[in-house]
Design a protein around this motif. Structure first.
Motif, PDB file in Angstrom:
ATOM      1  N   ALA A   1       0.833  -1.205   0.000  1.00  0.00           N
ATOM      2  CA  ALA A   1       0.000   0.000   0.000  1.00  0.00           C
ATOM      3  C   ALA A   1       0.868   1.255   0.000  1.00  0.00           C
ATOM      4  N   MET A   2       1.940   1.249   0.783  1.00  0.00           N
ATOM      5  CA  MET A   2       2.855   2.400   0.811  1.00  0.00           C
ATOM      6  C   MET A   2       3.511   2.613  -0.550  1.00  0.00           C
ATOM      7  N   LYS A   3       3.908   1.526  -1.202  1.00  0.00           N
ATOM      8  CA  LYS A   3       4.527   1.631  -2.520  1.00  0.00           C
ATOM      9  C   LYS A   3       3.536   2.216  -3.522  1.00  0.00           C
ATOM     10  N   LEU A   4       2.296   1.729  -3.498  1.00  0.00           N
ATOM     11  CA  LEU A   4       1.284   2.245  -4.415  1.00  0.00           C
ATOM     12  C   LEU A   4       1.032   3.734  -4.182  1.00  0.00           C
ATOM     13  N   ALA A   5       0.987   4.143  -2.911  1.00  0.00           N
ATOM     14  CA  ALA A   5       0.788   5.558  -2.591  1.00  0.00           C
ATOM     15  C   ALA A   5       1.969   6.388  -3.076  1.00  0.00           C
ATOM     16  N   GLY A   6       3.184   5.899  -2.870  1.00  0.00           N
ATOM     17  CA  GLY A   6       4.375   6.611  -3.347  1.00  0.00           C
ATOM     18  C   GLY A   6       4.405   6.712  -4.860  1.00  0.00           C
ATOM     19  N   ASP A   7       4.051   5.620  -5.541  1.00  0.00           N
ATOM     20  CA  ASP A   7       4.002   5.638  -7.003  1.00  0.00           C
ATOM     21  C   ASP A   7       2.975   6.654  -7.510  1.00  0.00           C
ATOM     22  N   MET A   8       1.814   6.700  -6.842  1.00  0.00           N
ATOM     23  CA  MET A   8       0.772   7.639  -7.239  1.00  0.00           C
ATOM     24  C   MET A   8       1.259   9.079  -7.077  1.00  0.00           C
ATOM     25  N   MET A   9       1.920   9.363  -5.963  1.00  0.00           N
ATOM     26  CA  MET A   9       2.449  10.707  -5.725  1.00  0.00           C
ATOM     27  C   MET A   9       3.490  11.059  -6.779  1.00  0.00           C
ATOM     28  N   ASN A  10       4.395  10.128  -7.070  1.00  0.00           N
ATOM     29  CA  ASN A  10       5.430  10.389  -8.071  1.00  0.00           C
ATOM     30  C   ASN A  10       4.831  10.670  -9.443  1.00  0.00           C
ATOM     31  N   GLU A  11       3.785   9.945  -9.812  1.00  0.00           N
ATOM     32  CA  GLU A  11       3.125  10.175 -11.099  1.00  0.00           C
ATOM     33  C   GLU A  11       2.536  11.575 -11.164  1.00  0.00           C
ATOM     34  N   GLU A  12       1.890  12.004 -10.090  1.00  0.00           N
ATOM     35  CA  GLU A  12       1.279  13.327 -10.067  1.00  0.00           C
ATOM     36  C   GLU A  12       2.339  14.430 -10.145  1.00  0.00           C
ATOM     37  N   VAL A  13       3.428  14.248  -9.411  1.00  0.00           N
ATOM     38  CA  VAL A  13       4.503  15.247  -9.426  1.00  0.00           C
ATOM     39  C   VAL A  13       5.158  15.286 -10.802  1.00  0.00           C
ATOM     40  N   GLU A  14       5.325  14.123 -11.420  1.00  0.00           N
ATOM     41  CA  GLU A  14       5.945  14.055 -12.741  1.00  0.00           C
ATOM     42  C   GLU A  14       5.101  14.785 -13.779  1.00  0.00           C
ATOM     43  N   LYS A  15       3.776  14.747 -13.622  1.00  0.00           N
ATOM     44  CA  LYS A  15       2.897  15.488 -14.530  1.00  0.00           C
ATOM     45  C   LYS A  15       3.193  16.986 -14.463  1.00  0.00           C
ATOM     46  N   ILE A  16       3.490  17.450 -13.274  1.00  0.00           N
ATOM     47  CA  ILE A  16       3.747  18.871 -13.066  1.00  0.00           C
ATOM     48  C   ILE A  16       5.135  19.257 -13.557  1.00  0.00           C
ATOM     49  N   THR A  17       6.122  18.446 -13.234  1.00  0.00           N
ATOM     50  CA  THR A  17       7.502  18.803 -13.535  1.00  0.00           C
ATOM     51  C   THR A  17       7.954  18.321 -14.907  1.00  0.00           C
ATOM     52  N   GLY A  18       7.149  17.506 -15.558  1.00  0.00           N
ATOM     53  CA  GLY A  18       7.552  16.957 -16.849  1.00  0.00           C
ATOM     54  C   GLY A  18       8.736  16.022 -16.722  1.00  0.00           C
ATOM     55  N   GLY A  19       8.907  15.431 -15.556  1.00  0.00           N
ATOM     56  CA  GLY A  19       9.995  14.500 -15.332  1.00  0.00           C
ATOM     57  C   GLY A  19      11.294  15.157 -14.907  1.00  0.00           C
ATOM     58  N   MET A  20      11.308  16.487 -14.836  1.00  0.00           N
ATOM     59  CA  MET A  20      12.525  17.182 -14.398  1.00  0.00           C
ATOM     60  C   MET A  20      12.759  16.952 -12.921  1.00  0.00           C
ATOM     61  N   SER A  21      13.992  16.773 -12.564  1.00  0.00           N
ATOM     62  CA  SER A  21      14.349  16.656 -11.162  1.00  0.00           C
ATOM     63  C   SER A  21      14.925  18.003 -10.716  1.00  0.00           C
ATOM     64  N   ILE A  22      14.214  18.665  -9.822  1.00  0.00           N
ATOM     65  CA  ILE A  22      14.652  19.979  -9.357  1.00  0.00           C
ATOM     66  C   ILE A  22      14.954  19.867  -7.869  1.00  0.00           C
ATOM     67  N   PRO A  23      16.236  19.923  -7.484  1.00  0.00           N
ATOM     68  CA  PRO A  23      16.598  19.791  -6.070  1.00  0.00           C
ATOM     69  C   PRO A  23      15.867  20.815  -5.204  1.00  0.00           C
ATOM     70  N   GLY A  24      15.327  20.350  -4.094  1.00  0.00           N
ATOM     71  CA  GLY A  24      14.668  21.242  -3.145  1.00  0.00           C
ATOM     72  C   GLY A  24      13.232  21.567  -3.484  1.00  0.00           C
TER      73      GLY A  24
END
Length: 104
Positions: A79-102
């Motif tokens: 369940a924790m993994k699924l929640a983390g994956d869901m969060m990462n997908e949503e953030v990736e939509k916003i950032t376009g996959g860019m990794s921005i420190p901080g």
């Protein structure tokens, strides 16, 4: 060049604001995972807080607690993994996959 830098800073701030909103929305979502064919179920929020454990009475055996413990751990971890994956997908939509420190 100064205008370009200000534009980048403004875009980063907008992304950070959007990510903050996503984090708030995710806290309201519930993710469920189970083990043992559904005899143990863990429910977590999108921000990875464990909110519920369901255990079928059929699986409770005082002589074999280790199996129950393993099923609980498995359900919670999934369940924790699924929640983390869901969060990462949503953030990736916003950032376009860019990794921005901080930023996140």
């Amino acid at each position: 060049m100064k205008g370009g830098f200000n534009n980048i800073v403004r875009q980063a701030q907008q992304m950070q604001s959007k990510i903050g909103k996503v984090q708030e929305e995710m806290a309201d979502k519930k993710i469920e995972a189970s083990t043992g064919g559904g005899v143990v179920t863990a429910v977590v929020t999108g921000d990875q807080k464990l909110v519920e454990i369901k255990i079928s009475p059929d699986v409770v055996d005082p002589n074999d607690v280790e199996v129950l413990e393993e099923m609980i751990l498995g359900a919670v971890n999934q369940a924790m993994k699924l929640a983390g994956d869901m969060m990462n997908e949503e953030v990736e939509k916003i950032t376009g996959g860019m990794s921005i420190p901080g930023l996140f």
